[in-house]
Design an enzyme around this catalytic site. Structure first.
Site, short mmCIF file in Angstrom:
data_model
loop_
_atom_site.label_atom_id
_atom_site.label_comp_id
_atom_site.label_asym_id
_atom_site.label_seq_id
_atom_site.Cartn_x
_atom_site.Cartn_y
_atom_site.Cartn_z
CD GLU B 150 -2.85 1.01 2.44
OE1 GLU B 150 -2.87 -0.06 3.08
OE2 GLU B 150 -3.62 1.96 2.67
CG HIS B 152 -0.81 4.66 4.35
ND1 HIS B 152 -0.45 5.63 5.26
CD2 HIS B 152 -2.05 4.25 4.71
CE1 HIS B 152 -1.45 5.78 6.13
NE2 HIS B 152 -2.41 4.97 5.82
CG ASP B 182 -4.45 5.30 1.90
OD1 ASP B 182 -4.65 6.53 2.00
OD2 ASP B 182 -4.95 4.48 2.69
#
Lengths: 132, 342
Positions: B150, B152, B182
């Site tokens: 991810e 992020h 994300d």
């Protein structure tokens, strides 16, 4: 009581109705202050106050799925998983039997998310317990 | 008529991650099946993402009964498993980090769990070095499952850990290895409700202003948390207050929607991160109007999990309502973008 910052789990850290303060000491029903399950190796109760006085955690034990661990044993417990919806019981001896009536308990628990190595997540939560 | 990506792209699909319902789950107000039933009842699918270590006792061990029951639930509620979020618990043993081989061994059962439950994609994490992902490719190929870490906050597609993965991926060139963006990486502000919570808890205003000032600097987001620590050190502030403020650097970072363009072909799943809405139903810190067209026009046809994270500081809010608002916003934006009737 002195101000302390509350994260989203602070108010549910201790479940008062499932916790006890007796002549035998404290038995605190503690919830994992995180959104997913973690092993006991990455959590550590770090500080306890009762009625504003620091209480040593030297003799404290964590009861998890029927087994008891001293705090010194926790970092080794990579295989003992605290499911996020479960409680553990923190048993803490007290120097003297508590007086009858209300007692304010403030617990600080440190959590070290194993997938965010730089982060220490500190949760402080309180509860009022009644001694008989 | 000219065909444009906006007009002709089939588009992505919506869904929910059970992470959005963290308060409901943690409070024991809902069981696992209850959450799934409620997601379906309120029309918050079709995609369903779960975090293995949150939703499943004993994860990554999955019994045959549990797997069968999960598949029945998906069919009964007409939901599609979109992504299994797994964890790279490199520091499981405090004071040490897993070796590459230990990490591979830690990930393998989680990938097996994804296969057993019928998930087509896995959200992994940058805590594991790229070498771990490459070593897991044969297992992913065996099951036909895609996996990606991810991206992020405070990362972006050009951050060093992401570049390390992009370079490793280029050597093996597999469609099963990708990324999970994300949207918290491309915010323009911090949510007003988040800042209100800091003030309500009497965090000193000068510390809040210092943190916000650093957050808005036109600098690399990864550097900012350290910069905040440097600037706050001489102020001798309470450690819990500093820790609470430092969270803002890890949840949202400033960024432009366009930053995703260069990795869109490698996107295997998306976390539609959100916190709060204004009176018009627009997200208050992330410009969805800019971001969603990038993914639509870039040809992304997978799932976007509506990921509400306001539960970090909001209670007494219906998380299912928040997800419904998020999906309504997404539909409005795409309808406007494609010129289709909503």
């Amino acid at each position: 009581m002195a101000r302390f910052f509350k994260n989203n789990f602070s108010d549910v850290l201790i479940t008062p109705q499932d916790s006890r303060i007796t002549a035998q000491g404290l038995a605190l029903d503690v919830r994992l202050p995180w959104y997913r399950s973690l092993p006991l190796s990455v959590v550590m109760p770090s500080e306890l106050q009762v009625d504003g006085q620091a209480v040593p955690l030297d003799g404290a034990t964590v009861e998890h799925e029927g087994r008891r661990y001293t705090l010194a044993e926790l970092p080794e417990q990579t295989g003992a998983w605290w499911f996020v919806q479960d409680s553990v019981t923190l048993h803490v001896p007290l120097a003297a039997a508590p007086a009858a009536g209300d007692h304010t308990v403030v617990l600080t628990l440190h959590l070290f998310p194993p997938y965010i190595p730089m982060l220490t997540w500190v949760t402080r939560g309180d509860a009022v317990l009644q001694a008989a | 008529m000219t065909t444009t990506p906006a007009a002709t792209a089939p588009g992505f699909k919506l869904g929910s991650t059970l992470y959005s319902f963290t308060n409901e789950w943690h409070d024991r107000r809902f069981g696992f099946e209850d959450l799934i039933a409620e997601v379906a009842r309120r029309g918050l699918g079709p995609g369903l993402e779960i975090i293995g270590f949150s939703s499943i006792r004993g994860f990554p061990a999955i019994s045959d009964d549990f797997a069968a029951r999960f598949k029945d639930l998906m069919a009964q509620h007409q939901l599609q498993p979109s992504s299994l979020a797994i964890n790279a618990d490199m520091a499981l043993q405090r004071g040490s980090m897993m070796s590459v081989d230990e990490a591979v061994a830690y990930h393998a059962p989680q990938i097996e769990a994804a296969a057993k439950l019928g998930f087509p994609a896995i959200r992994s994490q940058f805590a594991a070095p790229a070498e771990v992902a490459i070593k897991l490719l044969p297992l992913l190929e065996k099951h036909g499952i895609k996996m990606g870490p991810e991206v992020h906050a405070p990362l972006n597609p050009n951050s060093p850990p992401v570049m390390a993965y992009r370079e490793a991926y280029a050597k093996v060139n597999s469609p099963l290895l990708g990324f999970v963006p994300d949207f918290g990486c491309c915010a323009f502000a911090l949510p007003a409700t988040y800042i209100e919570n800091l003030r309500r808890q009497e965090l000193p205003e000068h510390l809040i202003q210092l943190a916000l000032e650093v957050w808005h600097l036109p600098k690399d987001a990864g550097w900012k948390r350290q910069e905040f620590a440097r600037r706050v050190e001489p102020l001798k502030a309470d450690a819990a207050d500093v820790s609470a403020l430092s969270v803002m650097f890890n949840i949202l970072s400033p960024g432009q929607a366009e930053m995703w363009k260069e990795i869109i072909p490698q996107v295997i799943h998306v976390h539609g991160k959100f916190y709060d809405f204004d009176a018009e139903g627009n997200e208050t810190s992330i410009d969805y109007g800019q971001i969603l067209p990038v993914f639509h026009d870039g040809g992304y046809t997978g799932f976007i999990s509506s990921e509400w994270e306001g539960h970090l500081y909001m209670r007494g809010v219906d998380a299912f309502d928040m997800v419904a608002k998020h999906q309504a916003l997404a539909r409005r934006i795409i309808a406007r973008h494609t010129g289709a009737a909503s």
